[in-house]
Design an enzyme around this catalytic site. Structure first.
Site: not given
Ligand code: PAF
Length: 264
Positions: A26-27, A138-139, A169, A172
């Site tokens: 995902g990253h 996702k967030d 993905l 966690r």
């Molecule tokens: O989504 C994340 O991984 C975190 O909330 C972030 C945006 C890197 C801030 O710590």
């Protein structure tokens, strides 16, 4: 790939992907989007203590530094920044408030979480001064709050990457054992059921019905919201989004999906 350990070596004007590490594909999709925008792709890895409302969750957050470095390098990241705590939070730093939106849904379940997120992101933006910053959908509540920080950084959103069985993905997921991993698909199944429902009311019922088939998943919320402000959606428009969060084996899982207005 250059490893940056001091903020004075940061590449300003870059495409920036802030992360907390435990990198996954995902990253990598965020890094690819960043590379489309700029030749300089900066990734930060900083597990931000301010956004964890309890010590246990912070302590258990997965940390995989060697794998992260390898994955970033393979994904074409040009600069990997591992900031020190004092660099991000010097003595007397000002903590920001995420406001009322930061107290809804994820913010209600995790008091102070979004204050910690907006504080670290604006601090990172101040130090990096990027041209673009990329965040995953996702967030989604986090994405909306970051858009509201009001900086001149162009915020780019990236679609959620899913496993073939629908599981979104997430770093966690590394904490789920194989049994819980299989059960966790209930969230995506509930979201797909919402998207397939004919209207917002039946979408809400469809989510609850699917969730009830998996008693090991403790639902926190399932809702259809307007993605501009997280108020309850009163019809399925292009802004309607189904959101779900809950716990499986003590691990908090969240996900969301855009609803499809009729005929689209
Ligand atoms: O989504 C994340 O991984 C975190 O909330 C972030 C945006 C890197 C801030 O710590």
């Amino acid at each position: 790939m250059k490893i940056v350990t001091s903020a004075s070596d940061l590449p300003h004007g870059c495409a920036f992907v802030p992360t907390m590490g435990a990198l996954h594909s995902g990253h990598q999709s965020l890094f690819s989007l960043a590379a489309e925008k700029s030749q300089k792709v900066l990734v930060s890895i900083f597990v931000n203590p301010l956004q964890f409302e309890n010590y246990d969750d912070l302590a258990k957050y997965p940390r995989t530094p060697e794998r992260d470095t390898q994955l970033a390098e393979e994904a074409g990241v040009t600069h990997l920044w591992l900031p020190r705590h004092e660099e991000i939070y010097p003595k007397g730093f000002a903590k920001l408030s995420a406001g009322p939106l930061g107290e809804m849904y994820e913010g209600a379940a995790r008091p102070g979480h979004f204050d910690g997120v907006v504080t670290v992101v604006s601090r990172l933006f101040d130090l990096v001064r990027p041209r673009y910053a990329i965040f995953g959908e996702k967030d989604f509540q986090q994405l909306l709050l970051i858009r509201k920080i009001g900086s001149d950084v162009e915020i780019i959103s990236a679609p959620t990457i899913r496993e073939s069985d629908g599981l979104a993905l997430s770093s966690r997921n590394a904490r789920l054992d194989s049994d819980a991993r299989a059960r966790a698909t209930v969230i995506a199944r509930a979201l797909y059921a919402a998207v397939a429902a004919p209207d917002h009311g039946s979408a809400r019922s469809a989510m609850r019905e699917v969730i009830s088939t998996e008693p090991s998943f403790t639902l926190d919320y399932s809702q259809v919201i307007d993605e501009e402000n997280f108020s309850d959606a009163t019809e399925v428009t292009v802004n309607a989004r189904a959101i779900i969060a809950g716990w499986l084996n003590g691990i908090r899982l969240i996900d969301n999906m855009a609803m499809k207005p009729r005929g689209q």
